[in-house]
Design an enzyme around this catalytic site. Structure first.
Site, PDB file in Angstrom:
ATOM      1  N   GLY A 228       7.883   4.457   9.351  1.00  0.00           N
ATOM      2  CA  GLY A 228       9.068   3.805   8.801  1.00  0.00           C
ATOM      3  C   GLY A 228       9.253   2.331   9.095  1.00  0.00           C
ATOM      4  N   ASP A 265       3.387  12.487  -3.241  1.00  0.00           N
ATOM      5  CA  ASP A 265       2.171  11.666  -3.295  1.00  0.00           C
ATOM      6  C   ASP A 265       2.538  10.278  -3.825  1.00  0.00           C
ATOM      7  OD1 ASP A 265      -0.224  10.443  -3.801  1.00  0.00           O
ATOM      8  OD2 ASP A 265      -1.132  12.146  -4.837  1.00  0.00           O
ATOM      9  N   LYS A 310      -6.571  -2.633   1.931  1.00  0.00           N
ATOM     10  CA  LYS A 310      -7.421  -2.431   3.115  1.00  0.00           C
ATOM     11  C   LYS A 310      -8.854  -2.780   2.736  1.00  0.00           C
ATOM     12  CE  LYS A 310      -3.689  -0.323   4.680  1.00  0.00           C
ATOM     13  NZ  LYS A 310      -2.782  -0.867   5.682  1.00  0.00           N
TER      14      LYS A 310
END
Ligand SMILES: C[S@@+](CC[C@H](N)C(=O)[O-])C[C@H]1O[C@@H](n2cnc3c(N)ncnc32)[C@H](O)[C@@H]1O
Length: 357
Positions: A228, A265, A310
């Site tokens: 979070g 998802d 990433k």
């Protein structure tokens, strides 16, 4: 001691140690696109890249700092001094500046690259400025009081007897020494990742954009939100957040009344009505993330986004360019697209985009 050059001969850019090949690739490609010949020189893990170019001043103007991805700081190299007596570092610097075309600098920053090899220089960099400043003022090279409108002089130590003298323009560089914003981890932040989004909002958005685009009562989504940290940053900026993740969120976030947690998802979920913001920190193939982010923008599901790509693969510059090209091609009209490897980013970059509508 090598003789100083009388003009800027290279861009001197710092980066995360280990990302020199990415920065060198970026500078080489951008210089070629600007029609300026030159070459990059660097060493792995040094934390900096020099790009030598006959027209270094022009190259610097063609590559505004906020368009560079892997550079933490962009300086114009004026001279390199090495082999001087470490008992008197001031005289060679004053002499080298006297040999350059006359200039009055508004500030002096003494720095070192952010690398393992250069870390022992931190103490020297901290103390040396106080010794050098009066000598530069006496020599008439440094303004009597700090003046951010004038060019800034940088002394970058590469070793105890090796340094680079460089210049930057306050409108076209990082406003933090070494290009590193000093952010403190807040006790309530659910994860260190919070610092990443804080830094992204601070560096990728301009001051007026932060005031205009982040307002109390706005609505956002956080894809891959657990535990979070990013959701917490959005809530602190006044947003109501739908946090998407199968993992748990910190209870105090759920108790804030500003967070809805959905176990779904992040690549499938879409909002029922258009949101102001979507942020995404899902660990996934960067191309897959770039495509999904582009869909959000194109479909108008959000107006502004910050997302991470990433980059664990070898050809990280090529992958970065490919992902940003893909995003640009598929996202529909954009008002802003900025990307940077932040100080708090590791093997990744962070992107900010805003729709034009
Ligand atoms: C790096 S962590 C996010 C950290 C978070 N930004 C923070 O500040 O605390 C990545 C998160 O993405 C989530 N994630 C990965 N793939 C996902 C998917 N397809 N849908 C939803 N969440 C996903 C993981 O469960 C993980 O919690």
């Amino acid at each position: 001691m090598t003789a100083p050059d009388a003009r800027g001969d290279a861009l001197f850019c710092t980066c995360r140690a280990g990302f020199e090949p990415e920065l060198a690739g970026e500078l080489s490609e951008r210089a070629a696109l600007a029609g300026l010949a030159g070459y990059a020189r660097t060493q792995r893990n040094s934390g900096f890249v020099e790009f030598f170019c006959e027209q270094a001043d022009e190259l610097s103007r063609s590559l505004p700092f906020d368009t560079l991805i892997f550079a933490r700081q962009k300086l114009l190299r004026l001279a390199e001094l090495r082999g001087f007596d470490p008992r008197d570092r001031i005289t060679p610097i004053v002499d080298a500046l006297a040999a350059l075309p006359p200039a009055l600098y508004g500030e002096l920053w003494v720095e070192h690259p952010d690398s393992d090899a250069a870390k022992p220089l931190a103490g020297l960099a901290r103390s040396f400025g106080n010794a050098l400043r009066p000598a530069l003022r006496k020599a008439g090279v440094l303004a009597r009081a700090d003046d951010a409108r004038k060019p800034r002089l940088h002394v970058v130590f590469l070793d105890g007897d090796h340094l680079v003298l460089a210049r930057s323009d306050a409108q076209d560089d990082s406003p933090w020494p070494q290009g590193i914003p000093r952010l403190r981890m807040h006790a309530e932040a659910p994860s260190r990742s919070a610092l990443k989004l804080e830094e992204a909002l601070l560096t990728l958005l301009r001051e007026d954009e932060r005031a205009r685009l982040l307002r109390d009562g706005m609505r956002g989504a956080d894809l891959g939100a657990a535990p979070g940290g990013w959701t917490w940053v959005l809530v602190r900026n006044g947003l109501h957040v739908t946090a998407i993740d199968n993992g748990p969120l910190r209870q105090h976030l759920l108790d804030s009344g500003r967070v809805d947690h959905l176990r779904a998802d992040g690549f499938q979920w879409q909002p029922r009505t258009a949101l102001d913001w979507m942020v995404c920190d899902m660990v996934e193939q960067p191309r897959r993330v770039a495509e999904r982010m582009a869909t959000w923008m194109r479909e108008g599901w959000c107006r502004h986004t910050v997302f991470n790509l990433k980059l664990p693969m070898k050809k990280r510059w090529e992958e970065t360019r490919l992902c940003l090209d893909l995003f640009r091609a598929q996202a529909g009209p954009l008002a802003v697209l900025r990307a940077r490897q932040l100080y708090h980013d590791r093997e990744e970059i962070t992107v900010f985009a805003s729709a034009r509508r």
